[in-house]
Design a protein around this motif. Sequence first.
Motif, mmCIF file in Angstrom:
data_model
loop_
_atom_site.group_PDB
_atom_site.id
_atom_site.type_symbol
_atom_site.label_atom_id
_atom_site.label_comp_id
_atom_site.label_asym_id
_atom_site.label_seq_id
_atom_site.Cartn_x
_atom_site.Cartn_y
_atom_site.Cartn_z
ATOM 1 N N HIS A 106 0.835 -1.216 0.000
ATOM 2 C CA HIS A 106 0.000 0.000 0.000
ATOM 3 C C HIS A 106 0.864 1.258 0.000
ATOM 4 O O HIS A 106 0.517 2.258 -0.638
ATOM 5 C CB HIS A 106 -0.962 0.013 1.186
ATOM 6 N N ALA A 110 0.672 4.163 -2.740
ATOM 7 C CA ALA A 110 0.487 5.555 -2.313
ATOM 8 C C ALA A 110 1.572 6.461 -2.887
ATOM 9 O O ALA A 110 1.278 7.559 -3.379
ATOM 10 C CB ALA A 110 0.493 5.638 -0.782
ATOM 11 N N HIS A 113 0.950 7.034 -6.610
ATOM 12 C CA HIS A 113 -0.142 8.008 -6.795
ATOM 13 C C HIS A 113 0.355 9.419 -6.484
ATOM 14 O O HIS A 113 0.031 10.371 -7.200
ATOM 15 C CB HIS A 113 -1.334 7.665 -5.895
ATOM 16 N N SER A 120 -5.620 12.266 -3.389
ATOM 17 C CA SER A 120 -6.688 11.530 -2.733
ATOM 18 C C SER A 120 -6.398 10.027 -2.728
ATOM 19 O O SER A 120 -6.525 9.362 -1.694
ATOM 20 C CB SER A 120 -8.019 11.813 -3.434
ATOM 21 N N GLU A 121 -6.003 9.497 -3.885
ATOM 22 C CA GLU A 121 -5.664 8.074 -3.982
ATOM 23 C C GLU A 121 -4.440 7.758 -3.129
ATOM 24 O O GLU A 121 -4.378 6.711 -2.474
ATOM 25 C CB GLU A 121 -5.413 7.673 -5.435
ATOM 26 N N ARG A 123 -3.477 9.275 -0.366
ATOM 27 C CA ARG A 123 -3.882 9.252 1.045
ATOM 28 C C ARG A 123 -4.654 7.970 1.392
ATOM 29 O O ARG A 123 -4.461 7.394 2.463
ATOM 30 C CB ARG A 123 -4.720 10.480 1.389
ATOM 31 N N HIS A 124 -5.505 7.532 0.486
ATOM 32 C CA HIS A 124 -6.274 6.312 0.735
ATOM 33 C C HIS A 124 -5.320 5.133 0.976
ATOM 34 O O HIS A 124 -5.459 4.411 1.972
ATOM 35 C CB HIS A 124 -7.201 6.012 -0.442
ATOM 36 N N HIS A 125 -4.374 4.953 0.087
ATOM 37 C CA HIS A 125 -3.455 3.820 0.231
ATOM 38 C C HIS A 125 -2.471 4.020 1.380
ATOM 39 O O HIS A 125 -2.072 3.051 2.030
ATOM 40 C CB HIS A 125 -2.739 3.533 -1.088
ATOM 41 N N ASP A 127 -3.228 5.505 4.168
ATOM 42 C CA ASP A 127 -4.009 5.123 5.360
ATOM 43 C C ASP A 127 -4.069 3.610 5.498
ATOM 44 O O ASP A 127 -3.931 3.074 6.603
ATOM 45 C CB ASP A 127 -5.429 5.696 5.281
ATOM 46 N N ARG A 128 -4.240 2.910 4.395
ATOM 47 C CA ARG A 128 -4.260 1.438 4.426
ATOM 48 C C ARG A 128 -2.906 0.895 4.874
ATOM 49 O O ARG A 128 -2.833 -0.063 5.631
ATOM 50 C CB ARG A 128 -4.627 0.868 3.053
ATOM 51 N N GLN A 131 -2.594 1.491 8.635
ATOM 52 C CA GLN A 131 -3.450 0.563 9.383
ATOM 53 C C GLN A 131 -2.857 -0.843 9.437
ATOM 54 O O GLN A 131 -3.031 -1.552 10.431
ATOM 55 C CB GLN A 131 -4.842 0.505 8.754
ATOM 56 N N ARG A 153 3.485 10.650 4.584
ATOM 57 C CA ARG A 153 2.377 11.425 5.160
ATOM 58 C C ARG A 153 2.775 12.895 5.315
ATOM 59 O O ARG A 153 2.009 13.798 5.001
ATOM 60 C CB ARG A 153 1.943 10.854 6.504
#
Length: 174
Positions: A106, A110, A113, A120-121, A123-125, A127-128, A131, A153
């Motif tokens: 991920h 990220a 991207h 946006s993409e 940040r999504h990955h 965050d994954r 996590q 980040r």
Amino acid sequence: MVRMDTPDAVMARIAQGQELAVTGDREGARRIFEEVWDALAGPGDDTPDPLHVVTLAHYLADVQTDPAEELRWDLRALAAADSLTDDRARQHHSSLRVAGFYPSLHLNVAAAHHALGQSSEARHHLDRAAQSCEHLPENRYGRTIRGAVERLRAELDADAVGPQGQSEHRAQHR
């Protein structure tokens, strides 16, 4: 390089390519990786081994010069991880668990991207990735990935986007 518990000719050939990449011979590594990919994706009814696909696609992404191609290979690696089992991963090395693959996969998606200006993409990955860091070992590798997540980040938070929509400073995520 990861010590193999069992011999696997495909993984050994991928390791040869990765050794070239680490020494700076990205073109030589790419040639080996593409040769292995062609053999895996060749004619036949057999579905390629997900461990081979995730490993090869992950490393092939690293030797791309075009961020869009890097993203394409990173996404292929991520998709292959979804069909990989812990049992198959442990056949290669007893310490491997599929959950431990996701933070790096991920993170790489990220970063690609981000390099393409797709915040946006990214940040999504990211965050994954963050996590799934709970599945990383408390060793040098785990610290490296966690640190790369934090650095990317910070880049995203600073919105450090250059003139062509590419990051001025690619995350050191490998």
